[in-house]
Design an enzyme around this catalytic site. Sequence first.
Site, PDB file in Angstrom:
ATOM      1  N   ASN A  91       0.845  -1.188   0.000  1.00 30.35           N
ATOM      2  CA  ASN A  91       0.000   0.000   0.000  1.00 30.35           C
ATOM      3  C   ASN A  91       0.884   1.242   0.000  1.00 30.35           C
ATOM      4  O   ASN A  91       1.867   1.315   0.751  1.00 30.35           O
ATOM      5  CB  ASN A  91      -0.908  -0.012   1.226  1.00 30.35           C
ATOM      6  CG  ASN A  91      -1.956  -1.093   1.139  1.00 30.35           C
ATOM      7  OD1 ASN A  91      -2.522  -1.344   0.092  1.00 30.35           O
ATOM      8  ND2 ASN A  91      -2.216  -1.757   2.264  1.00 30.35           N
ATOM      9  N   HIS A 104       6.421  -1.325   3.562  1.00 34.97           N
ATOM     10  CA  HIS A 104       6.303  -2.747   3.887  1.00 34.97           C
ATOM     11  C   HIS A 104       5.610  -3.448   2.748  1.00 34.97           C
ATOM     12  O   HIS A 104       4.645  -2.941   2.182  1.00 34.97           O
ATOM     13  CB  HIS A 104       5.567  -2.975   5.208  1.00 34.97           C
ATOM     14  CG  HIS A 104       4.286  -2.204   5.342  1.00 34.97           C
ATOM     15  ND1 HIS A 104       4.280  -0.845   5.587  1.00 34.97           N
ATOM     16  CD2 HIS A 104       2.994  -2.577   5.251  1.00 34.97           C
ATOM     17  CE1 HIS A 104       3.028  -0.429   5.646  1.00 34.97           C
ATOM     18  NE2 HIS A 104       2.220  -1.461   5.437  1.00 34.97           N
TER      19      HIS A 104
HETATM   20  P1  AMP Z   1      -0.859  -1.174   5.793  1.00 41.57           P
HETATM   21  O1  AMP Z   1      -2.345  -0.950   5.910  1.00 41.57           O
HETATM   22  O2  AMP Z   1      -0.467  -1.683   4.428  1.00 41.57           O
HETATM   23  O3  AMP Z   1      -0.058   0.034   6.231  1.00 41.57           O
HETATM   24  O4  AMP Z   1      -0.524  -2.380   6.750  1.00 41.57           O
HETATM   25  C1  AMP Z   1      -0.045  -2.222   8.045  1.00 41.57           C
HETATM   26  C2  AMP Z   1       0.004  -3.611   8.633  1.00 41.57           C
HETATM   27  O5  AMP Z   1       0.832  -3.581   9.781  1.00 41.57           O
HETATM   28  C3  AMP Z   1      -1.362  -4.153   9.089  1.00 41.57           C
HETATM   29  O6  AMP Z   1      -1.637  -5.366   8.409  1.00 41.57           O
HETATM   30  C4  AMP Z   1      -1.184  -4.358  10.599  1.00 41.57           C
HETATM   31  O7  AMP Z   1      -1.856  -5.491  11.087  1.00 41.57           O
HETATM   32  C5  AMP Z   1       0.333  -4.492  10.719  1.00 41.57           C
HETATM   33  N1  AMP Z   1       0.912  -4.133  12.010  1.00 41.57           N
HETATM   34  C6  AMP Z   1       0.699  -2.997  12.727  1.00 41.57           C
HETATM   35  N2  AMP Z   1       1.433  -3.009  13.857  1.00 41.57           N
HETATM   36  C7  AMP Z   1       2.145  -4.165  13.847  1.00 41.57           C
HETATM   37  C8  AMP Z   1       3.100  -4.757  14.731  1.00 41.57           C
HETATM   38  N3  AMP Z   1       3.491  -4.169  15.876  1.00 41.57           N
HETATM   39  N4  AMP Z   1       3.630  -5.963  14.385  1.00 41.57           N
HETATM   40  C9  AMP Z   1       3.250  -6.584  13.254  1.00 41.57           C
HETATM   41  N5  AMP Z   1       2.375  -6.080  12.372  1.00 41.57           N
HETATM   42  C10 AMP Z   1       1.812  -4.882  12.666  1.00 41.57           C
END
Ligand code: AMP
Length: 121
Positions: A91, A104
Amino acid sequence: MSYDPNNVFAKILRGEIPCKRVYEDDFALAFHDINPRAPVHVLVIPKGAYVSMADFTAQAPGELLAGFLRAVGTVARQLGVEESGYRILANTGPNSHQEVPHLHVHIFAGRPLGPMLVERH
Ligand code: AMP
């Protein structure tokens, strides 16, 4: 958009908060998503201060670009999902619903994933 060094993935990279690590090398860290949307849901992040794919592809040195992309492939292979298949997703920016402002790549796998997007135009 400038990089916020206090975003949650920056803290994970600095070891300030834990993660369920699956892979690490000089260019990337991979760990399980805290809220998995598929049987396999792993995030791969570059070791560097890049907000998004847009920022990364414009600013990162070639060695890091290549190393990060290779790490994504290596992680999928090590997860054992190369043969059954997987989806990668990054994203980028407001319309994408990017929540964490550190680049990511999501790796989704472990079941048939269906069409790419929920159909809504
Ligand atoms: P996005 O919407 O593409 O920015 O995805 C962010 C992702 O990060 C989501 O799928 C969340 O579940 C994940 N996320 C947020 N905090 C953490 C964390 N501390 N450890 C692992 N994943 C996380």
